[in-house]
Design a protein around this motif. Structure first.
Motif, PDB file in Angstrom:
ATOM      1  N   ALA A  78      41.852  68.717  48.384  1.00 11.48           N
ATOM      2  CA  ALA A  78      42.267  69.026  47.630  1.00 11.48           C
ATOM      3  C   ALA A  78      42.677  68.058  45.511  1.00 11.48           C
ATOM      4  O   ALA A  78      42.591  68.674  44.869  1.00 11.48           O
ATOM      5  CB  ALA A  78      43.389  70.393  47.494  1.00 11.48           C
ATOM      6  N   LEU A  79      43.124  67.232  45.798  1.00  6.36           N
ATOM      7  CA  LEU A  79      43.395  66.328  44.631  1.00  6.36           C
ATOM      8  C   LEU A  79      42.824  65.713  44.041  1.00  6.36           C
ATOM      9  O   LEU A  79      42.928  66.306  42.685  1.00  6.36           O
ATOM     10  CB  LEU A  79      45.085  66.177  44.919  1.00  6.36           C
ATOM     11  CG  LEU A  79      46.160  66.780  45.401  1.00  6.36           C
ATOM     12  CD1 LEU A  79      47.549  65.736  45.593  1.00  6.36           C
ATOM     13  CD2 LEU A  79      46.729  67.938  44.614  1.00  6.36           C
ATOM     14  N   MET A  81      39.731  67.413  43.992  1.00  6.49           N
ATOM     15  CA  MET A  81      37.829  67.919  43.405  1.00  6.49           C
ATOM     16  C   MET A  81      38.100  67.830  42.039  1.00  6.49           C
ATOM     17  O   MET A  81      39.357  68.365  41.575  1.00  6.49           O
ATOM     18  CB  MET A  81      38.631  69.188  44.454  1.00  6.49           C
ATOM     19  CG  MET A  81      37.960  70.207  43.854  1.00  6.49           C
ATOM     20  SD  MET A  81      37.805  72.006  44.670  1.00  6.49           S
ATOM     21  CE  MET A  81      38.705  71.355  46.839  1.00  6.49           C
ATOM     22  N   VAL A  83      37.402  70.122  38.846  1.00  5.30           N
ATOM     23  CA  VAL A  83      37.264  71.622  38.476  1.00  5.30           C
ATOM     24  C   VAL A  83      37.003  71.747  37.306  1.00  5.30           C
ATOM     25  O   VAL A  83      37.938  70.979  35.873  1.00  5.30           O
ATOM     26  CB  VAL A  83      39.041  72.327  38.281  1.00  5.30           C
ATOM     27  CG1 VAL A  83      38.968  74.024  39.152  1.00  5.30           C
ATOM     28  CG2 VAL A  83      39.157  71.643  40.454  1.00  5.30           C
ATOM     29  N   ARG A  94      41.773  74.736  44.353  1.00  4.58           N
ATOM     30  CA  ARG A  94      41.868  73.600  44.702  1.00  4.58           C
ATOM     31  C   ARG A  94      43.536  74.694  44.963  1.00  4.58           C
ATOM     32  O   ARG A  94      44.207  74.038  46.383  1.00  4.58           O
ATOM     33  CB  ARG A  94      43.486  72.631  44.046  1.00  4.58           C
ATOM     34  CG  ARG A  94      42.038  71.807  43.008  1.00  4.58           C
ATOM     35  CD  ARG A  94      42.562  71.736  42.144  1.00  4.58           C
ATOM     36  NE  ARG A  94      42.274  70.013  41.273  1.00  4.58           N
ATOM     37  CZ  ARG A  94      42.090  69.545  40.519  1.00  4.58           C
ATOM     38  NH1 ARG A  94      43.933  69.782  39.592  1.00  4.58           N
ATOM     39  NH2 ARG A  94      41.511  68.865  40.448  1.00  4.58           N
ATOM     40  N   THR A  95      44.121  76.004  45.237  1.00  6.31           N
ATOM     41  CA  THR A  95      45.102  76.544  45.981  1.00  6.31           C
ATOM     42  C   THR A  95      44.370  76.810  47.036  1.00  6.31           C
ATOM     43  O   THR A  95      46.257  75.884  48.090  1.00  6.31           O
ATOM     44  CB  THR A  95      45.068  78.097  44.795  1.00  6.31           C
ATOM     45  OG1 THR A  95      45.261  77.583  44.233  1.00  6.31           O
ATOM     46  CG2 THR A  95      45.900  78.927  45.883  1.00  6.31           C
ATOM     47  N   ILE A  98      45.483  73.335  49.109  1.00  7.44           N
ATOM     48  CA  ILE A  98      46.764  72.579  48.979  1.00  7.44           C
ATOM     49  C   ILE A  98      47.564  73.322  49.497  1.00  7.44           C
ATOM     50  O   ILE A  98      48.667  72.980  50.204  1.00  7.44           O
ATOM     51  CB  ILE A  98      47.327  72.866  47.133  1.00  7.44           C
ATOM     52  CG1 ILE A  98      46.559  72.265  46.401  1.00  7.44           C
ATOM     53  CG2 ILE A  98      48.549  72.583  47.523  1.00  7.44           C
ATOM     54  CD1 ILE A  98      47.105  71.818  44.833  1.00  7.44           C
TER      55      ILE A  98
END
Length: 214
Positions: A78-79, A81, A83, A94-95, A98
């Protein structure tokens, strides 16, 4: 002159002072010899059972380690990724990853602490499961086939169609037999999932032939 008759002598002498020989008891059949006591085997070494008991009591630590690894993997993905600036906002791609990753880490830590303090889950015998019955391999194979078909079809036909087949096939494999209701619910659930992830969360999903329509 007549000689006095000698009295009949029995098998044993009746002379005074001679001890009488006791008669042997009668034996009926063969004389059974007393059974020899069983010799106990070598005592079990206490170290091996104790080690196995400790490993069995701490086996849930493996579940905590697995959750920890999955949480780290989800957070890393996620971190890292990429965007776009236009997609940034309070709820972005990402929300959800995470939140899921942090939740997995928290559960892993809590489970590990609970196990180290002596907490143990209920044994399988306490569940409503008949452990003597064989596994339902038909259901397992059907579900595996449904997931494999979803992975193959999601690219050509898109998520809405492949997801509908996934939900319908999973419901059929688990025992649902409603030929009219199940396809409608599966199609609605798949379309709703696609719209939430692709339009609201900004997570691109393959639309397939419906890409221009949706």
């Amino acid at each position: 002159m007549t000689t006095p008759e000698t009295p009949d002598t029995p098998g044993t002498s009746d002379a005074p002072g001679a001890p009488e020989t006791p008669e042997a008891p009668e034996t009926h059949g063969t004389l059974e010899s007393p059974e020899a006591p069983e010799t106990p085997g070598p005592p079990d070494t206490p170290a091996a059972p104790a080690r196995k008991g400790r490993l069995r009591e701490r086996s849930e630590l493996g579940v905590g380690l697995l959750l920890l690894l999955i949480g780290v993997l989800v957070l890393t993905d996620a971190l890292t990724m990429t965007v776009d600036v236009a997609q940034r906002g309070p709820v972005g791609p990402r929300t959800v990853p995470i939140v899921v990753g942090v939740g997995l880490l928290v559960v892993a830590v809590l489970l590990t602490v609970d196990v180290l303090r002596g907490g143990r889950g209920e044994a399988e015998g306490g569940e409503d499961v008949d452990l003597s019955e064989p596994g339902d391999w038909r259901t397992v194979l059907l579900l595996a086939g449904v997931f494999l078909a979803f992975a193959v079809l999601i690219g050509p036909v898109g998520f809405p169609v492949a997801g509908a087949l996934l939900f319908w096939g999973a419901a059929y494999a688990l025992g649902s037999r409603h030929p009219r209701r199940d396809p409608l619910i599966a199609a609605g659930l798949s379309l709703f999932t696609y719209l939430v992830f692709d339009h609201l969360l900004g997570v691109p999903l393959p639309g397939g032939p419906l890409m221009g329509v949706l």
